[in-house]
Design a protein around this motif. Structure first.
Motif, PDB file in Angstrom:
ATOM      1  N   ASP A 151      -2.495  -9.396 -14.929  1.00 11.94           N
ATOM      2  CA  ASP A 151      -3.415  -8.403 -16.394  1.00 11.94           C
ATOM      3  C   ASP A 151      -3.525  -9.693 -17.908  1.00 11.94           C
ATOM      4  OD1 ASP A 151      -4.134  -6.198 -14.645  1.00 11.94           O
ATOM      5  OD2 ASP A 151      -2.807  -4.803 -15.310  1.00 11.94           O
ATOM      6  N   GLU A 152      -4.618  -9.369 -17.731  1.00 14.41           N
ATOM      7  CA  GLU A 152      -5.111  -9.533 -19.031  1.00 14.41           C
ATOM      8  C   GLU A 152      -5.026  -8.512 -20.231  1.00 14.41           C
ATOM      9  OE1 GLU A 152      -5.620 -12.726 -20.166  1.00 14.41           O
ATOM     10  OE2 GLU A 152      -4.906 -13.432 -18.561  1.00 14.41           O
ATOM     11  N   VAL A 153      -4.756  -8.515 -21.199  1.00 12.60           N
ATOM     12  CA  VAL A 153      -3.808  -7.762 -21.927  1.00 12.60           C
ATOM     13  C   VAL A 153      -3.947  -7.722 -23.688  1.00 12.60           C
ATOM     14  CG1 VAL A 153      -3.502  -6.213 -20.611  1.00 12.60           C
ATOM     15  CG2 VAL A 153      -1.603  -7.267 -22.134  1.00 12.60           C
ATOM     16  N   PHE A 154      -4.309  -6.706 -24.260  1.00 12.93           N
ATOM     17  CA  PHE A 154      -4.208  -6.784 -25.591  1.00 12.93           C
ATOM     18  C   PHE A 154      -3.735  -5.406 -26.098  1.00 12.93           C
ATOM     19  CE2 PHE A 154      -8.419  -4.485 -25.039  1.00 12.93           C
ATOM     20  CZ  PHE A 154      -8.658  -4.092 -26.544  1.00 12.93           C
ATOM     21  N   GLY A 155      -3.233  -5.563 -27.340  1.00 11.25           N
ATOM     22  CA  GLY A 155      -2.173  -3.784 -27.806  1.00 11.25           C
ATOM     23  C   GLY A 155      -1.341  -4.480 -29.232  1.00 11.25           C
ATOM     24  N   GLY A 156      -0.802  -3.718 -29.625  1.00 15.47           N
ATOM     25  CA  GLY A 156       0.317  -3.635 -30.836  1.00 15.47           C
ATOM     26  C   GLY A 156       1.643  -3.937 -29.197  1.00 15.47           C
ATOM     27  N   CYS A 157       2.537  -4.896 -30.959  1.00 16.43           N
ATOM     28  CA  CYS A 157       3.627  -4.911 -30.763  1.00 16.43           C
ATOM     29  C   CYS A 157       5.038  -4.366 -31.084  1.00 16.43           C
ATOM     30  CB  CYS A 157       3.669  -6.672 -31.655  1.00 16.43           C
ATOM     31  SG  CYS A 157       3.088  -7.704 -30.368  1.00 16.43           S
ATOM     32  N   PRO A 158       5.721  -4.054 -30.352  1.00 21.25           N
ATOM     33  CA  PRO A 158       7.029  -2.738 -30.695  1.00 21.25           C
ATOM     34  C   PRO A 158       7.188  -3.227 -32.247  1.00 21.25           C
ATOM     35  CG  PRO A 158       7.030  -4.092 -28.385  1.00 21.25           C
ATOM     36  CD  PRO A 158       6.368  -4.581 -29.471  1.00 21.25           C
ATOM     37  N   GLY A 159       7.304  -2.042 -32.844  1.00 20.34           N
ATOM     38  CA  GLY A 159       7.495  -2.745 -34.410  1.00 20.34           C
ATOM     39  C   GLY A 159       6.388  -3.363 -35.170  1.00 20.34           C
ATOM     40  N   MET A 160       6.085  -3.331 -34.404  1.00 20.93           N
ATOM     41  CA  MET A 160       4.400  -4.569 -35.356  1.00 20.93           C
ATOM     42  C   MET A 160       5.308  -5.759 -35.610  1.00 20.93           C
ATOM     43  SD  MET A 160       1.709  -2.530 -35.570  1.00 20.93           S
ATOM     44  CE  MET A 160       2.167  -2.715 -33.916  1.00 20.93           C
ATOM     45  N   VAL A 161       6.319  -6.234 -35.404  1.00 22.38           N
ATOM     46  CA  VAL A 161       7.286  -7.483 -35.191  1.00 22.38           C
ATOM     47  C   VAL A 161       6.877  -8.332 -33.935  1.00 22.38           C
ATOM     48  CG1 VAL A 161       7.843  -6.906 -37.427  1.00 22.38           C
ATOM     49  CG2 VAL A 161       9.030  -6.820 -35.058  1.00 22.38           C
ATOM     50  N   GLY A 162       7.124 -10.177 -33.983  1.00 23.74           N
ATOM     51  CA  GLY A 162       7.535 -10.021 -32.534  1.00 23.74           C
ATOM     52  C   GLY A 162       6.175 -11.270 -31.681  1.00 23.74           C
ATOM     53  N   GLY A 163       4.694 -11.144 -32.441  1.00 18.81           N
ATOM     54  CA  GLY A 163       3.397 -11.586 -31.826  1.00 18.81           C
ATOM     55  C   GLY A 163       3.395 -13.249 -32.222  1.00 18.81           C
ATOM     56  N   TRP A 164       3.771 -13.720 -32.814  1.00 20.01           N
ATOM     57  CA  TRP A 164       3.786 -14.957 -33.312  1.00 20.01           C
ATOM     58  C   TRP A 164       4.901 -15.868 -32.270  1.00 20.01           C
ATOM     59  CZ3 TRP A 164       2.369 -15.911 -39.399  1.00 20.01           C
ATOM     60  CH2 TRP A 164       1.639 -15.033 -39.265  1.00 20.01           C
ATOM     61  N   ALA A 165       4.338 -16.193 -31.276  1.00 16.35           N
ATOM     62  CA  ALA A 165       5.301 -16.818 -30.557  1.00 16.35           C
ATOM     63  C   ALA A 165       4.395 -16.951 -29.565  1.00 16.35           C
ATOM     64  CB  ALA A 165       6.683 -15.630 -30.096  1.00 16.35           C
ATOM     65  N   GLU A 166       5.158 -17.647 -28.407  1.00 15.60           N
ATOM     66  CA  GLU A 166       4.643 -17.792 -27.164  1.00 15.60           C
ATOM     67  C   GLU A 166       4.697 -16.876 -26.520  1.00 15.60           C
ATOM     68  OE1 GLU A 166       6.100 -23.281 -27.130  1.00 15.60           O
ATOM     69  OE2 GLU A 166       7.821 -21.585 -26.216  1.00 15.60           O
ATOM     70  N   GLN A 167       5.562 -16.256 -26.333  1.00 15.92           N
ATOM     71  CA  GLN A 167       5.600 -15.270 -25.138  1.00 15.92           C
ATOM     72  C   GLN A 167       5.909 -13.767 -26.527  1.00 15.92           C
ATOM     73  OE1 GLN A 167       8.289 -15.009 -21.707  1.00 15.92           O
ATOM     74  NE2 GLN A 167       7.774 -17.338 -21.278  1.00 15.92           N
ATOM     75  N   ALA A 168       5.321 -12.906 -26.453  1.00 22.40           N
ATOM     76  CA  ALA A 168       6.164 -11.208 -27.037  1.00 22.40           C
ATOM     77  C   ALA A 168       5.640 -10.043 -26.206  1.00 22.40           C
ATOM     78  CB  ALA A 168       4.737 -11.593 -28.031  1.00 22.40           C
ATOM     79  N   LEU A 169       5.938  -9.282 -26.634  1.00 17.77           N
ATOM     80  CA  LEU A 169       6.077  -7.177 -26.506  1.00 17.77           C
ATOM     81  C   LEU A 169       5.458  -6.740 -26.584  1.00 17.77           C
ATOM     82  CD1 LEU A 169      10.194  -6.567 -26.496  1.00 17.77           C
ATOM     83  CD2 LEU A 169       8.979  -7.733 -24.228  1.00 17.77           C
ATOM     84  N   VAL A 170       4.696  -6.509 -26.239  1.00 10.54           N
ATOM     85  CA  VAL A 170       3.609  -5.064 -26.012  1.00 10.54           C
ATOM     86  C   VAL A 170       3.928  -3.999 -25.609  1.00 10.54           C
ATOM     87  CG1 VAL A 170       0.705  -5.154 -25.637  1.00 10.54           C
ATOM     88  CG2 VAL A 170       1.668  -6.660 -25.974  1.00 10.54           C
ATOM     89  N   THR A 171       3.954  -3.248 -26.662  1.00 11.80           N
ATOM     90  CA  THR A 171       3.764  -1.602 -26.416  1.00 11.80           C
ATOM     91  C   THR A 171       2.769  -1.468 -25.248  1.00 11.80           C
ATOM     92  OG1 THR A 171       4.649  -1.130 -28.420  1.00 11.80           O
ATOM     93  CG2 THR A 171       3.970   0.884 -26.618  1.00 11.80           C
ATOM     94  N   ALA A 172       3.289  -0.691 -24.499  1.00  3.73           N
ATOM     95  CA  ALA A 172       2.439  -0.284 -22.992  1.00  3.73           C
ATOM     96  C   ALA A 172       1.364   0.586 -23.453  1.00  3.73           C
ATOM     97  CB  ALA A 172       3.601  -0.004 -22.017  1.00  3.73           C
ATOM     98  N   GLY A 173       1.501   1.625 -24.664  1.00  8.46           N
ATOM     99  CA  GLY A 173       0.846   3.180 -25.112  1.00  8.46           C
ATOM    100  C   GLY A 173      -0.105   2.975 -25.728  1.00  8.46           C
ATOM    101  N   PHE A 174       0.062   1.203 -26.370  1.00  3.42           N
ATOM    102  CA  PHE A 174      -1.092   0.933 -27.380  1.00  3.42           C
ATOM    103  C   PHE A 174      -1.567  -0.539 -26.656  1.00  3.42           C
ATOM    104  CE2 PHE A 174      -1.331  -0.442 -32.311  1.00  3.42           C
ATOM    105  CZ  PHE A 174      -2.760   0.015 -32.212  1.00  3.42           C
ATOM    106  N   ALA A 175      -1.520  -0.623 -25.470  1.00  3.56           N
ATOM    107  CA  ALA A 175      -2.304  -1.834 -25.162  1.00  3.56           C
ATOM    108  C   ALA A 175      -3.555  -0.676 -23.924  1.00  3.56           C
ATOM    109  CB  ALA A 175      -1.361  -2.703 -24.011  1.00  3.56           C
TER     110      ALA A 175
END
Length: 301
Positions: free
Chosen positions: A83-107
């Protein structure tokens, strides 16, 4: 296996930033692992590095991303690998990377016609603007004063307010006045005499005040509207003493899906003005920290 990321090892200034090789994140309960296609740059990133958010001593930057789902953590429903998604990262950290976590409830799924770059900047700034307007609850025909209208939250807010039939008076530096007028706002200059300039544009007063500056600028404009419709995201402590409130975020799939729909229909332009490779992360953050960016800055791994 490690992925390339950009963050900081200790609290401080830009000299603490560096590229990092970090382990591939493991999605936990309610989380998605995504291959990052775009990541937003926000003032909250450099404020985190400065130590403004409590006990965080080191982190990978990045509060919001768009990407392709690689794996779903336990308890996730409604999303699947690919799936192509967008959203916020847990704790609002971690996105500036090749792979990252996203909070499913905020995606949310990224619609066709909405680029990863545009989607990646919706969760923080546009989401805050959307939530602020919902909480202000101004009826059509109202006048809203936006203090500091030319920044990342102000730009989507002006567009969303116009869709609701709300007239916006926005304080900003003169260099941004033509830009704000193009978004449908009535711009007025900061500084001495600002209250008189606002009164000239709204002789009957304003129905609400939304502050994006804080400090003395907030003190100056706070009395211009009713305290029950005084909100600030820039100075939560001060706005409380003035009888107003901070914005409570609704970090939900519903809000993100609505924002993406508005982008897809052309009713909302997130104004991505710079797209830079992750290799230029330090320069991109410096641009935002120094206040020289007009519109949103995006990193692409």
């Amino acid at each position: 296996m490690a992925v390339r990321a950009y963050g900081f090892a200790r609290v401080g200034g830009p000299e603490q930033e560096s590229f990092l090789d970090v382990p591939v994140p493991e999605p936990g309960e309610g989380e998605l692992l995504v291959r990052v296609r775009a990541a937003g740059v926000n003032p909250g990133d450099w404020r985190l590095r400065e130590g403004s958010y409590g006990d965080v001593r080191s982190a990978v930057f990045g509060r919001e991303v768009a990407g392709t789902v690689l794996a779903c953590g336990p308890g996730v429903t409604g999303f699947a690998a690919g799936d192509e998604v967008f959203g916020g990262c847990p704790g609002m950290v971690g996105g500036w990377a090749e792979q990252a976590l996203v909070t499913a409830g905020f995606a949310a799924r990224r619609p066709e016609g909405v680029t990863p770059e545009a989607a990646a900047v919706l969760p923080v700034a546009a989401g805050t603007a959307y939530d602020a307007l919902n909480q202000l609850a101004l009826p059509e025909g109202s006048t809203l004063l936006v203090n500091g209208a030319g920044g990342g939250v102000g730009v989507p807010l002006l567009q969303l307010a116009r869709l609701r039939g709300i007239r916006v008076i926005g304080t900003a530096s003169p260099a941004k006045h033509a830009f704000l007028a193009g978004l449908g706002a009535v711009p007025v200059a900061y500084g001495e005499g600002v209250v008189d300039r606002i009164a000239a544009e709204a002789p009957q007063g304003v129905d609400g005040v939304f502050d994006l500056v804080g400090g003395d600028a907030l003190r100056t404009v706070a009395p211009l509207g009713p305290p029950e419709r005084l909100f600030s995201v820039a100075d939560k402590a001060l706005v409380g003493t003035l009888g107003g409130r901070s914005v409570e975020r609704d970090r939900s799939t519903r809000v993100l899906a609505e924002l993406a729909r508005l982008v897809a229909t052309g009713d909302l332009d997130p104004h991505v003005t710079q797209v830079r490779p992750l290799s230029e992360a330090g320069a991109a953050l410096a641009l935002v920290e120094e206040g020289h960016a007009q519109g949103k800055v995006v990193l692409v791994p």
